[in-house]
Design a protein around this motif. Structure first.
Motif, PDB file in Angstrom:
ATOM      1  N   PHE A  22       0.698  -1.207  -0.038  1.00 31.40           N
ATOM      2  CA  PHE A  22      -0.048   0.091  -0.277  1.00 31.40           C
ATOM      3  C   PHE A  22       0.662   1.431  -0.150  1.00 31.40           C
ATOM      4  O   PHE A  22       0.376   2.262   0.279  1.00 31.40           O
ATOM      5  CB  PHE A  22      -0.961   0.118   1.175  1.00 31.40           C
ATOM      6  CG  PHE A  22      -2.097  -1.036   1.118  1.00 31.40           C
ATOM      7  CD1 PHE A  22      -2.863  -1.266   0.261  1.00 31.40           C
ATOM      8  CD2 PHE A  22      -1.869  -2.015   2.179  1.00 31.40           C
ATOM      9  CE1 PHE A  22      -3.684  -2.330   0.050  1.00 31.40           C
ATOM     10  CE2 PHE A  22      -3.047  -3.161   1.984  1.00 31.40           C
ATOM     11  CZ  PHE A  22      -3.706  -3.235   1.120  1.00 31.40           C
ATOM     12  N   SER A  23       2.084   1.123  -0.158  1.00 36.53           N
ATOM     13  CA  SER A  23       3.059   2.371  -0.205  1.00 36.53           C
ATOM     14  C   SER A  23       4.125   2.180  -1.023  1.00 36.53           C
ATOM     15  O   SER A  23       4.468   1.000  -1.618  1.00 36.53           O
ATOM     16  CB  SER A  23       3.444   2.658   1.182  1.00 36.53           C
ATOM     17  OG  SER A  23       4.512   1.998   1.520  1.00 36.53           O
ATOM     18  N   PRO A  49      -3.782   4.358   1.989  1.00 36.54           N
ATOM     19  CA  PRO A  49      -3.094   3.340   1.303  1.00 36.54           C
ATOM     20  C   PRO A  49      -3.478   3.156  -0.118  1.00 36.54           C
ATOM     21  O   PRO A  49      -4.724   3.562  -0.495  1.00 36.54           O
ATOM     22  CB  PRO A  49      -3.641   2.093   1.864  1.00 36.54           C
ATOM     23  CG  PRO A  49      -5.037   2.674   2.552  1.00 36.54           C
ATOM     24  CD  PRO A  49      -4.997   4.126   2.679  1.00 36.54           C
ATOM     25  N   VAL A  50      -2.671   2.727  -0.997  1.00 38.23           N
ATOM     26  CA  VAL A  50      -3.033   2.750  -2.551  1.00 38.23           C
ATOM     27  C   VAL A  50      -2.497   1.449  -2.985  1.00 38.23           C
ATOM     28  O   VAL A  50      -1.219   1.103  -2.946  1.00 38.23           O
ATOM     29  CB  VAL A  50      -2.470   3.792  -3.407  1.00 38.23           C
ATOM     30  CG1 VAL A  50      -2.819   3.684  -4.942  1.00 38.23           C
ATOM     31  CG2 VAL A  50      -2.679   5.070  -2.847  1.00 38.23           C
ATOM     32  N   LEU A  51      -3.181   0.497  -3.463  1.00 41.78           N
ATOM     33  CA  LEU A  51      -2.915  -0.711  -4.039  1.00 41.78           C
ATOM     34  C   LEU A  51      -1.828  -0.817  -4.976  1.00 41.78           C
ATOM     35  O   LEU A  51      -1.968  -0.424  -5.969  1.00 41.78           O
ATOM     36  CB  LEU A  51      -4.131  -1.574  -4.072  1.00 41.78           C
ATOM     37  CG  LEU A  51      -4.105  -2.984  -4.445  1.00 41.78           C
ATOM     38  CD1 LEU A  51      -3.477  -3.898  -3.114  1.00 41.78           C
ATOM     39  CD2 LEU A  51      -5.663  -3.573  -4.498  1.00 41.78           C
TER      40      LEU A  51
ATOM     41  N   GLN B  60     -11.219   0.226  -7.086  1.00 40.57           N
ATOM     42  CA  GLN B  60      -9.541   0.525  -6.487  1.00 40.57           C
ATOM     43  C   GLN B  60      -8.815   0.800  -7.611  1.00 40.57           C
ATOM     44  O   GLN B  60      -8.796   0.155  -8.774  1.00 40.57           O
ATOM     45  CB  GLN B  60      -9.158  -0.590  -5.752  1.00 40.57           C
ATOM     46  CG  GLN B  60      -7.884  -0.376  -5.319  1.00 40.57           C
ATOM     47  CD  GLN B  60      -7.879   0.777  -4.121  1.00 40.57           C
ATOM     48  OE1 GLN B  60      -8.623   0.922  -3.413  1.00 40.57           O
ATOM     49  NE2 GLN B  60      -6.788   1.474  -4.234  1.00 40.57           N
ATOM     50  N   ARG B  61      -8.178   2.167  -7.604  1.00 45.18           N
ATOM     51  CA  ARG B  61      -7.006   2.495  -8.656  1.00 45.18           C
ATOM     52  C   ARG B  61      -5.912   1.854  -8.107  1.00 45.18           C
ATOM     53  O   ARG B  61      -5.703   1.418  -7.026  1.00 45.18           O
ATOM     54  CB  ARG B  61      -6.895   4.014  -8.390  1.00 45.18           C
ATOM     55  CG  ARG B  61      -5.825   4.626  -9.217  1.00 45.18           C
ATOM     56  CD  ARG B  61      -5.997   6.151  -9.232  1.00 45.18           C
ATOM     57  NE  ARG B  61      -5.632   6.489  -7.853  1.00 45.18           N
ATOM     58  CZ  ARG B  61      -4.210   6.784  -7.675  1.00 45.18           C
ATOM     59  NH1 ARG B  61      -3.181   6.409  -8.389  1.00 45.18           N
ATOM     60  NH2 ARG B  61      -4.006   7.257  -6.248  1.00 45.18           N
ATOM     61  N   LEU B  62      -4.911   1.152  -9.064  1.00 49.00           N
ATOM     62  CA  LEU B  62      -3.767   0.571  -8.811  1.00 49.00           C
ATOM     63  C   LEU B  62      -2.689   1.467  -8.988  1.00 49.00           C
ATOM     64  O   LEU B  62      -2.711   2.205  -9.707  1.00 49.00           O
ATOM     65  CB  LEU B  62      -3.624  -0.610  -9.507  1.00 49.00           C
ATOM     66  CG  LEU B  62      -4.809  -1.452  -9.327  1.00 49.00           C
ATOM     67  CD1 LEU B  62      -4.693  -3.101 -10.241  1.00 49.00           C
ATOM     68  CD2 LEU B  62      -4.924  -1.960  -7.981  1.00 49.00           C
ATOM     69  N   ARG B  63      -1.725   1.254  -8.115  1.00 47.15           N
ATOM     70  CA  ARG B  63      -0.382   1.965  -8.155  1.00 47.15           C
ATOM     71  C   ARG B  63       0.763   1.144  -8.846  1.00 47.15           C
ATOM     72  O   ARG B  63       0.776   0.011  -8.521  1.00 47.15           O
ATOM     73  CB  ARG B  63       0.120   2.166  -6.704  1.00 47.15           C
ATOM     74  CG  ARG B  63       1.350   2.764  -6.629  1.00 47.15           C
ATOM     75  CD  ARG B  63       1.456   2.969  -4.939  1.00 47.15           C
ATOM     76  NE  ARG B  63       1.364   2.004  -4.060  1.00 47.15           N
ATOM     77  CZ  ARG B  63       2.346   0.998  -4.063  1.00 47.15           C
ATOM     78  NH1 ARG B  63       3.643   1.258  -4.794  1.00 47.15           N
ATOM     79  NH2 ARG B  63       2.365   0.040  -3.362  1.00 47.15           N
ATOM     80  N   GLU B  69       9.426   5.919  -2.007  1.00 49.21           N
ATOM     81  CA  GLU B  69       9.747   6.619  -0.821  1.00 49.21           C
ATOM     82  C   GLU B  69      11.439   6.643  -0.537  1.00 49.21           C
ATOM     83  O   GLU B  69      11.848   5.594  -0.823  1.00 49.21           O
ATOM     84  CB  GLU B  69       9.004   5.863   0.271  1.00 49.21           C
ATOM     85  CG  GLU B  69       7.399   5.834   0.087  1.00 49.21           C
ATOM     86  CD  GLU B  69       6.549   7.102   0.492  1.00 49.21           C
ATOM     87  OE1 GLU B  69       7.573   7.689   1.362  1.00 49.21           O
ATOM     88  OE2 GLU B  69       5.666   7.337   0.363  1.00 49.21           O
TER      89      GLU B  69
END
Lengths: 476, 95
Positions: A22-23, A49-51, B60-63, B69
């Motif tokens: 999620f990150s 959180p982004v999936l 849900q949008r996916l990354r 980071e």
């Protein structure tokens, strides 16, 4: 009374992504504490959180590999519990609607095949790690692992012995590596098994109360833990006691299991859909895209080996027992080796050497190209099978390619019929007694004479030719 | 469904919230009110209605799987009550 053990497994496989579920933090193993823990991972207020798309791909791959239903719509839920290495106070997991539904995995137990039903597999995040003894009266928390993507794979209680449970776990371990979703590193915790064990009188169809053995990270420990736990439960019941549902830990030093905490209170996870995450949608096109890049599965490859190369089911199964062995065998055949001969060598000499040194095929000092070079010399009669083993040992010891070893050691098979006849004449002259025995009808004596001839040629004479010439000379 | 004061205490314990007896009593009233409302809603026939998991009908949008980071440990640990060798310190966890 006859007892039956009933076993189900929950396996946490760490997915081979670059970033967390999620990150955008790295999940590389072994970093300095908390240097791979972002604001999302440590649960600072206001983060979302982004999936990770790759984690979803991994789940689809697994679903396809075990012939499972892949949910067109699945939902993330919060599993609430309090522990310092879980900074949000809940773990994001899936509950009612997991991404992968019912599937199955067929395993080989001894010479029996058994199909284990898979109940579900769901995506979730890992927790951090507690480090004890950091400071007096305190525990240290490292959140690098928090948010690492996991696929938890749950079976039905279908296994009836420690051997079956271990066979399933090993097969699953190979499968997740085969399809490239998990590195399978058990020491680093990439593949961890929780085993639910209960016993019941044989013939009963009611399940007994189960105890869950947590976090087994080796197959040997799994075997020991299940055997101990089974004995303990049977003894407890036979002594008139009852089994309390509990979580237990296995102590490798004593070989015993010990209750960790009573589950009743800790088990109230108060799941509810996570409002921070929308439902995950997987379309038929998404699945088709993953299917297109899936490697050939071990079961399909096994069948193909039997069909295309006329290998036995046993050989084909051994050659597809891991991706590494399958790739090695395929490479040897691609270099022109005869498949059946290649199978015998990979399953025989190569496997024996690796076993002896407790190593994986990736560590083989003999490359597929080198092995194919050796097999070529057997096929064209340059050397016999027996000499080939000697050459193989030399190759394993790093003495070079087959051709150069054969040349250097003068191992080339003698096929010159004049030379073979000369050797046989000598043998016949020196072993008159054996010749008499043969003439008296003892077929055994013939084999002894072949042996003598092979010995006289230092194993280099072509055995078929020796046979032929000998029969001719004996007038048989 | 009726709730008792000890239920309230247990829920509070699971969430690690300290409540006094008076607070538990007051909370019991409020929670019972909410449960009463839910009971009323239970009367509605929901046959054939798919349970909702989110208020919006979107997915849900996916990354993309990319590390974005970098290490901000020093900044995060500056506001932590206790740290040592890069670890956050908490009262000893007893298993």
């Amino acid at each position: 009374m006859q007892w039956e053990v009933v076993i189900g497994l929950e396996t946490h496989t760490q997915l081979q992504t670059r970033s967390k579920i999620f990150s955008g933090s790295s999940i590389a193993f072994g970093a300095e504490p908390n240097t791979q823990a972002s604001a999302v991972d440590i649960a600072l207020p206001g983060v979302l959180p982004v999936l990770n798309a790759e984690a979803v791909q991994c789940a689809i791959k697994f679903g396809l590999a075990v012939n499972a239903e892949i949910a067109p719509r699945s939902v993330f839920a919060r599993k609430n519990y309090f522990y310092p290495d879980l900074p949000k106070g809940y773990q994001i997991s899936q509950y009612e609607l997991p991404v992968v539904g019912k599937g199955s995995l067929t395993v080989q137990v001894g010479d029996q095949e058994k199909t284990i039903r898979i109940t579900r597999a769901h995506l979730e995040e890992d927790a951090g790690k507690s480090v004890h003894g950091a400071s007096a009266g305190m525990s240290g928390i490292d959140l690098n692992r928090a948010g690492t993507p996991l696929l938890e794979i749950v079976t039905e209680p279908d296994m009836r012995s420690a051997a079956e449970a271990v066979a399933y776990a090993k097969k699953l371990h190979e499968l997740v590596q085969w399809i490239g979703i998990c590195d399978g590193n058990m020491q680093e915790g990439s593949f961890r098994c929780d085993v639910n064990v209960s016993v019941r009188p044989k013939g009963s169809d009611k399940l007994g109360t189960r105890r869950e053995i947590k976090n087994l990270n080796s197959f040997r420990f799994m075997q020991q833990a299940i055997e101990y736990e089974t004995r303990w439960q049977i003894e407890t019941l036979e002594d008139g006691g009852t089994i309390q549902q509990a979580t237990v830990l296995f102590n490798p030093d004593t070989g015993e299991t010990r209750a960790m905490r009573s589950k009743e209170e800790a088990n109230d996870y108060r799941y509810f859909p996570d409002p921070d995450l929308l439902p995950l949608q997987i379309t038929l096109e998404d699945i088709a895209k993953v299917k297109a890049v899936m490697p050939e599965l071990p079961g399909d490859m096994k069948e193909r080996f039997e069909r295309e190369y006329s290998l036995s089911a046993y050989d084909a199964s051994g050659l597809t027992s891991s991706r590494g062995i399958a790739d090695y065998f395929t490479a040897v055949v691609a270099q022109g080796a005869e498949p059946k001969m290649a199978a015998n060598w990979v399953m025989g000499s190569v496997a024996a050497k690796l076993n002896e040194q407790d190593q994986d095929i990736s560590a083989s000092p003999v490359s597929p190209l080198q092995l194919a070079g050796l097999l070529k010399r057997i096929a064209d009669n340059t050397i016999s099978n027996k000499i080939a083993r000697e050459v193989f040992d030399a190759m394993w010891a790093g003495e070079g390619d087959a051709d150069s070893i054969i040349e250097k050691k003068g191992l080339k098979q003698v096929t010159d019929s004049g030379a073979i006849e000369a050797i046989i004449d000598e043998v016949l002259a020196a072993n008159a007694a054996m010749v008499e025995e043969f003439r008296a009808g003892k077929e055994k004596a013939f084999n002894a004479l072949v042996g003598q001839a092979m010995k006289a040629s230092k194993g280099k004479a072509n055995p078929a030719q020796v046979n032929e010439v000998l029969r001719r000379k004996l007038g048989a | 469904m009726s709730l008792s004061s000890s239920d309230v205490k247990r829920i509070a314990h699971l969430a690690r919230i300290e409540v006094s007896d008076e607070e538990a009593e007051a909370t019991l009233q409020k929670l019972s009110g909410i449960l009463g409302l839910i009971e009323q809603m239970q009367a509605v026939d929901t046959t054939g209605i798919v349970p909702m998991s989110h208020s919006q009908d979107v997915v849900q949008r996916l990354r993309p799987d990319v590390v974005t980071e970098n290490d901000q440990r020093a900044a995060f640990q500056a506001i932590a009550p206790a740290v040592e060798n890069g670890l956050y310190l908490v009262p000893k966890v007893i298993e």
